[in-house]
Design a protein around this motif. Sequence first.
Motif, mmCIF file in Angstrom:
data_model
loop_
_atom_site.group_PDB
_atom_site.id
_atom_site.type_symbol
_atom_site.label_atom_id
_atom_site.label_comp_id
_atom_site.label_asym_id
_atom_site.label_seq_id
_atom_site.Cartn_x
_atom_site.Cartn_y
_atom_site.Cartn_z
ATOM 1 N N LEU A 1 0.891 -1.207 0.097
ATOM 2 C CA LEU A 1 -0.014 -0.222 -0.105
ATOM 3 C C LEU A 1 0.909 1.309 0.050
ATOM 4 O O LEU A 1 2.006 1.301 0.724
ATOM 5 N N ASN A 2 0.198 2.303 -0.558
ATOM 6 C CA ASN A 2 1.146 3.520 -0.699
ATOM 7 C C ASN A 2 0.047 4.576 -0.164
ATOM 8 O O ASN A 2 0.136 5.708 -0.905
ATOM 9 N N SER A 3 -0.169 4.603 0.952
ATOM 10 C CA SER A 3 -1.245 5.510 1.377
ATOM 11 C C SER A 3 -0.440 6.653 2.266
ATOM 12 O O SER A 3 0.501 6.113 2.845
ATOM 13 N N ALA B 1 -8.165 11.171 3.793
ATOM 14 C CA ALA B 1 -6.912 10.343 3.655
ATOM 15 C C ALA B 1 -7.412 9.067 4.537
ATOM 16 O O ALA B 1 -6.864 8.022 4.140
ATOM 17 N N ALA C 1 -9.652 6.880 2.326
ATOM 18 C CA ALA C 1 -8.882 6.213 1.509
ATOM 19 C C ALA C 1 -8.045 5.117 1.955
ATOM 20 O O ALA C 1 -8.150 4.035 1.154
ATOM 21 N N LEU C 2 -7.612 5.510 2.848
ATOM 22 C CA LEU C 2 -6.896 4.090 3.603
ATOM 23 C C LEU C 2 -7.571 2.988 4.029
ATOM 24 O O LEU C 2 -7.385 1.686 3.631
ATOM 25 N N ARG D 1 -10.407 2.205 2.125
ATOM 26 C CA ARG D 1 -10.899 1.755 0.988
ATOM 27 C C ARG D 1 -9.907 0.781 0.303
ATOM 28 O O ARG D 1 -9.964 -0.309 -0.106
ATOM 29 N N ALA D 2 -8.354 1.125 0.685
ATOM 30 C CA ALA D 2 -7.257 0.472 0.225
ATOM 31 C C ALA D 2 -7.189 -0.824 0.905
ATOM 32 O O ALA D 2 -6.901 -1.915 0.341
ATOM 33 N N LEU E 1 3.124 4.596 6.519
ATOM 34 C CA LEU E 1 2.209 5.211 5.453
ATOM 35 C C LEU E 1 3.197 6.240 4.934
ATOM 36 O O LEU E 1 4.308 6.626 5.763
ATOM 37 N N THR F 1 4.104 12.988 4.027
ATOM 38 C CA THR F 1 3.286 13.884 3.196
ATOM 39 C C THR F 1 4.132 15.148 2.875
ATOM 40 O O THR F 1 4.993 15.569 3.590
#
Length: 178
Positions: free
Chosen positions: A60-62, A92, A95-96, A98-99, A175, A178
Amino acid sequence: MRSFLAIALSPQTRSVLTGLQRNLRAGRLVDPDNLHVTLTFLDDQPEETLEVLHEELSLLNSPAFELYLRGVGCFGGQTPRIVQAEVEPSDALTALHRAIAKATRRVGIVLQRPKFHPHVTLARLKPHDASAVGPFLSDEAGFSHKAGLVTRFGLYESILRPEGPVYHVLAEYELLDT
């Protein structure tokens, strides 16, 4: 193996939540060391499935993100079962989640709770505890806490015991900065 994916909370945030728990006059309080934000409950899974999931989650690339707690609430309708601190939704965090849901589907895990309601469980209630929760909810309605930057999440094993669950970290996933 009974397992889940979650965000661990800092000692400072756990201390704030422990203070909040002191104002709750009902239910079985969650041990401060067990306070976390569940990303998804995986239920009982074979170790082989968790090993394949571990490989998927490692890819994963969150991005890292700030976590805020705002307000308190209950799950369970007219007879609440859970008292929680609410997690403020963010793009964010969603989205995490969902991933992670996609990764679990790829390895054949069917999630039992598809709706995501981020929270920190503070206490578990019995039916007779429900009437004692109202004052806590109104007194703590303005609760707010900046929990800080989330830079990782973990895969946990949950062992149920009569005195309460015991959690073991099986793996952690970084993670992106950012």
